[in-house]
Structures are given as C-alpha cells and as structure tokens.
Design a protein around this motif. Sequence first.
Motif, short mmCIF file in Angstrom:
data_model
loop_
_atom_site.label_atom_id
_atom_site.label_comp_id
_atom_site.label_asym_id
_atom_site.label_seq_id
_atom_site.Cartn_x
_atom_site.Cartn_y
_atom_site.Cartn_z
N GLY B 21 -57.55 7.27 13.63
CA GLY B 21 -58.56 8.25 13.25
C GLY B 21 -59.43 7.85 12.07
N LEU B 22 -59.19 6.67 11.49
CA LEU B 22 -60.01 6.27 10.34
C LEU B 22 -61.27 5.53 10.83
N LYS B 23 -62.38 5.83 10.19
CA LYS B 23 -63.63 5.12 10.49
C LYS B 23 -63.68 3.89 9.58
N LEU B 24 -63.85 2.70 10.19
CA LEU B 24 -63.84 1.44 9.43
C LEU B 24 -65.22 0.80 9.46
N LEU B 25 -65.73 0.47 8.28
CA LEU B 25 -67.05 -0.16 8.16
C LEU B 25 -66.90 -1.59 7.65
N ILE B 26 -67.86 -2.45 8.02
CA ILE B 26 -67.92 -3.81 7.47
C ILE B 26 -68.96 -3.80 6.34
N ILE B 27 -68.54 -4.23 5.14
CA ILE B 27 -69.40 -4.19 3.95
C ILE B 27 -69.62 -5.61 3.46
N GLN B 28 -70.87 -5.90 3.11
CA GLN B 28 -71.19 -7.20 2.52
C GLN B 28 -71.51 -6.98 1.04
N PRO B 29 -70.69 -7.55 0.13
CA PRO B 29 -70.94 -7.34 -1.30
C PRO B 29 -72.32 -7.86 -1.73
N ILE B 30 -72.93 -7.17 -2.69
CA ILE B 30 -74.23 -7.58 -3.23
C ILE B 30 -74.02 -8.12 -4.65
N ASP B 45 -64.04 4.88 5.55
CA ASP B 45 -65.11 5.75 5.05
C ASP B 45 -64.93 7.15 5.60
N ARG B 46 -65.06 8.14 4.72
CA ARG B 46 -65.02 9.53 5.19
C ARG B 46 -66.12 10.37 4.54
N ILE B 47 -67.10 9.65 3.91
CA ILE B 47 -68.21 10.43 3.31
C ILE B 47 -69.50 10.19 4.09
N ALA B 62 -55.57 2.20 -5.83
CA ALA B 62 -56.33 3.45 -6.07
C ALA B 62 -56.92 3.94 -4.75
N ALA B 63 -57.36 2.97 -3.95
CA ALA B 63 -57.95 3.34 -2.65
C ALA B 63 -56.91 4.03 -1.78
N VAL B 64 -55.74 3.47 -1.74
CA VAL B 64 -54.68 4.01 -0.88
C VAL B 64 -54.33 5.43 -1.32
N ARG B 65 -54.02 5.58 -2.58
CA ARG B 65 -53.46 6.86 -3.03
C ARG B 65 -54.50 7.98 -2.98
N SER B 66 -55.77 7.65 -3.24
CA SER B 66 -56.74 8.74 -3.26
C SER B 66 -57.10 9.16 -1.84
N PHE B 67 -56.86 8.28 -0.86
CA PHE B 67 -57.29 8.59 0.51
C PHE B 67 -56.33 9.54 1.19
N SER B 68 -55.07 9.45 0.82
CA SER B 68 -54.13 10.39 1.46
C SER B 68 -52.92 10.56 0.55
N THR B 69 -52.65 11.80 0.18
CA THR B 69 -51.51 12.04 -0.73
C THR B 69 -50.24 12.35 0.08
N THR B 70 -50.39 12.60 1.36
CA THR B 70 -49.18 12.95 2.14
C THR B 70 -48.56 11.71 2.77
N SER B 71 -49.41 10.90 3.43
CA SER B 71 -48.80 9.70 4.05
C SER B 71 -49.44 8.47 3.41
N ILE B 72 -48.90 7.30 3.74
CA ILE B 72 -49.42 6.07 3.13
C ILE B 72 -50.32 5.37 4.13
N CYS B 73 -51.64 5.37 3.87
CA CYS B 73 -52.58 4.67 4.74
C CYS B 73 -52.52 3.17 4.45
#
Lengths: 89, 89, 89, 89, 89
Positions: B21-30, B45-47, B62-73
Amino acid sequence: MRIGTVVGNIWATRKEEGLQGLKLLIIQPIKLDGQLSDEQIVAADRIGAGVGDNVILTMGSAAVRSFSTTSICPIDAIVVGIIDGKDES
Amino acid sequence: MRIGTVVGNIWATRKEEGLQGLKLLIIQPIKLDGQLSDEQIVAADRIGAGVGDNVILTMGSAAVRSFSTTSICPIDAIVVGIIDGKDES
Amino acid sequence: MRIGTVVGNIWATRKEEGLQGLKLLIIQPIKLDGQLSDEQIVAADRIGAGVGDNVILTMGSAAVRSFSTTSICPIDAIVVGIIDGKDES
Amino acid sequence: MRIGTVVGNIWATRKEEGLQGLKLLIIQPIKLDGQLSDEQIVAADRIGAGVGDNVILTMGSAAVRSFSTTSICPIDAIVVGIIDGKDES
Amino acid sequence: MRIGTVVGNIWATRKEEGLQGLKLLIIQPIKLDGQLSDEQIVAADRIGAGVGDNVILTMGSAAVRSFSTTSICPIDAIVVGIIDGKDES
C-alpha cells in the motif's frame, strides 16, 4: 558531526505534519581546506542560526531524538551549534 | 535532510509485507549548483508528490519511525515536504 | 531506499549466530543513467530474489527491525521488493 | 568505526542545551595509505584526546547512546580510543 | 552489509569503557571488480577473523544492538561472517 555554512532558507507548504512549525535551513558543508562541498543539507534549527553563520550539524537518529522527546519529528539533521571559534593545527 | 526532484514511480509486486500500500517514488538528488546527482533514491510518499516536484527527503531511522508508529515499515527514506520556495545567498 | 541488481550469492560458515539461516545476496547498485556502481552491498533476502533481478534495498536500522521483531539480526540491508516496473521522465 | 587524526578544537556559545559541557574536537579521517581525507568530522571526547593524537571514532546512534544513558546528547560522533599501535599487512 | 578484507589489528589503551576486552580489526572494503577501496574501517570481531580473511561487515545500530544486549558498546561496525564462497554472475 559536520561543519557547514548556512546558505539559505527553504519552505514547504505541503509537508508531513511533524514538520509543522520547524525552521528549515540549507547548509553547505565546509571541507577541511575551507573549500565548500557541492552538497546541500537541509537541517532544522531552533537556536537562531541564519544565512552566513558557520554551524555544527548533527545527523541521523540523534538529531531526531534530541529535537523532540514527545513526538517523532521526520527530520535527520539539526543545527546544534553556531561556531564562535576553531583552532586548527 | 536532502533535496531532490521526483523523476518517476516504481512498483514491486513481490515485496516485504510492510511495503503493502505504500506509494514509492524515484528521487534524483539536486546539488547546490542545481546540477542533478546520478544517484537514485527510492522514497515512500504520502503527501502527494509527483514527477517534476522538488522535494525534501528524510533518510534513516527518523523516516521509519515517523511513517508508522504501530508497525515497522521496511523503508529508510520518505518525502517530508514539497518545496514551494528557497532563498539562497 | 536504493535500487540494485542481484549479481550473486555469498556464504559464510563461521558467522554471528543471528545470521544463521539467512539467505545473503550480493547487490550492485544501479545509477539513474542505468550504469552499475562499483559498490557491492550484501543484503538479506526472504522474498525470493535471485541473480539478475532488479531489487529495492532498505538500509540501516529499518532493515534490522523489520526483519525480526523477536531477536536482533546483525544485518543492515534487506531486499524489500523485486521491481516489476518503473516510469522515469 | 573510523580512524582519524585530531587537528583542532571547536567552540560554540550558542548551541543546543545537550551540548553544554562537551569537549568537541575536529578530526581528519586517515585513509589506508596514510593520506589524510579532506573531510572534517566534529566529535565529542571525554577520554582526553588532543591535537596530533590518532583516534578511533564511532559514528551514529551508537555514539549517542553510549555517551549518555540518562539524557539524549545531540551528537553523532565520539572519540572511543586513542590509538597506541596498529599492525597492518 | 559490506565485504572487505582484514588487513590488520589496532589497539588503544586509553579508550571508552565499553571498548574494554573487544578485539578490533582494520578492514579494507573490496569493490565489485575485486579492487580494494582506500577506506579503512575498524570493526569489532568475536568470531575469530584474522589478517587475510575476507569478511562481511554490518554497520550502524544493528551492529551495536546485536553485539551486546545488556550494555551499549560504543561501536558502529562488526564482523558478522568469514566468507567461504561467493558465486557472482
């Protein structure tokens, strides 16, 4: 930690809730010979750093946990000090 | 955090359950001079970011914990902001 | 997360107990222009990836915690998806 | 962990509270061939390292948690050893 | 995880208490084409690796937590396997 210089501010209206109210700065890391790296790091700041300041950055989980003990801020870099002085051999 | 531009979407049918159910994007750093790095980072991405948007990425725990507090993404990068503006000296 | 291609398998008889029974793959990261990086990353896999598959890798503490909630696996990279498709602008 | 040489001290009056009282050193990583890297890492030190010492650095969350179990220090690098000797083939 | 070859041992008398009794090895990462990188990584080892062995390294918080569940070792890299074999396409 890393040393860098504040080169700008950055805004995002559409953002993760945990970023609400945070001041975000753009930092350019400084190499040991004084050269600027071409990287750009976005860091949260709450000690009043501004463009032109040389700062110390903490990255990773230490940054997250020290910034807020109640909720989890989706950040991975914070400004932890505004450099007054250095003595390098 | 890092700054990058969304260059695509990515799908995986066979995946870890935590990615469902997660939307995954490819990002190129600038880089700071506006050049694009040849790295590619996959971020959740969920915004509502899309191809062509310049975004702020948070990496690591930080990315993991802020994205879901119930399970571990099983993720290590998320889009935390869609950039409206920057002022760089 | 990172994108890479599976280029081999790796074995170690003498190892940390926490690695027992884990399937370890050698992954070569792919840059945005399709070039292969000269890095090699070893990742644990339990979704059935094999040589020639393009995969999504999660690195760091997210990898550890999502792979086992009961014990601590001494790993820092896991395969989280086998890529079916990408659309890059 | 990384190996580096202490090249200086650094001060910041305006700083995150968690940095109060910490001694901060500037470390230049040493490559395997003995060459110095152009990176500069700021690390907290409490074992008495000084300019000219070759030291071992621990980075990331391990650095944070081992440095203080009561409060969260906003640091991501600490000096964990002053090198007496090495035997390299 | 990373692949490297053990090139030496390292000692530090003056060190963080958490390092007491740990055996520290110097590891040189190996790139995919077999070339050695000029990085040097110090890793804790308790599975008996020695100079000349090719090993698998785990970095970051996974390394810390799997190495000791009772106290916090100030380390960020451990040897988790001594490589017997690899099959690379």
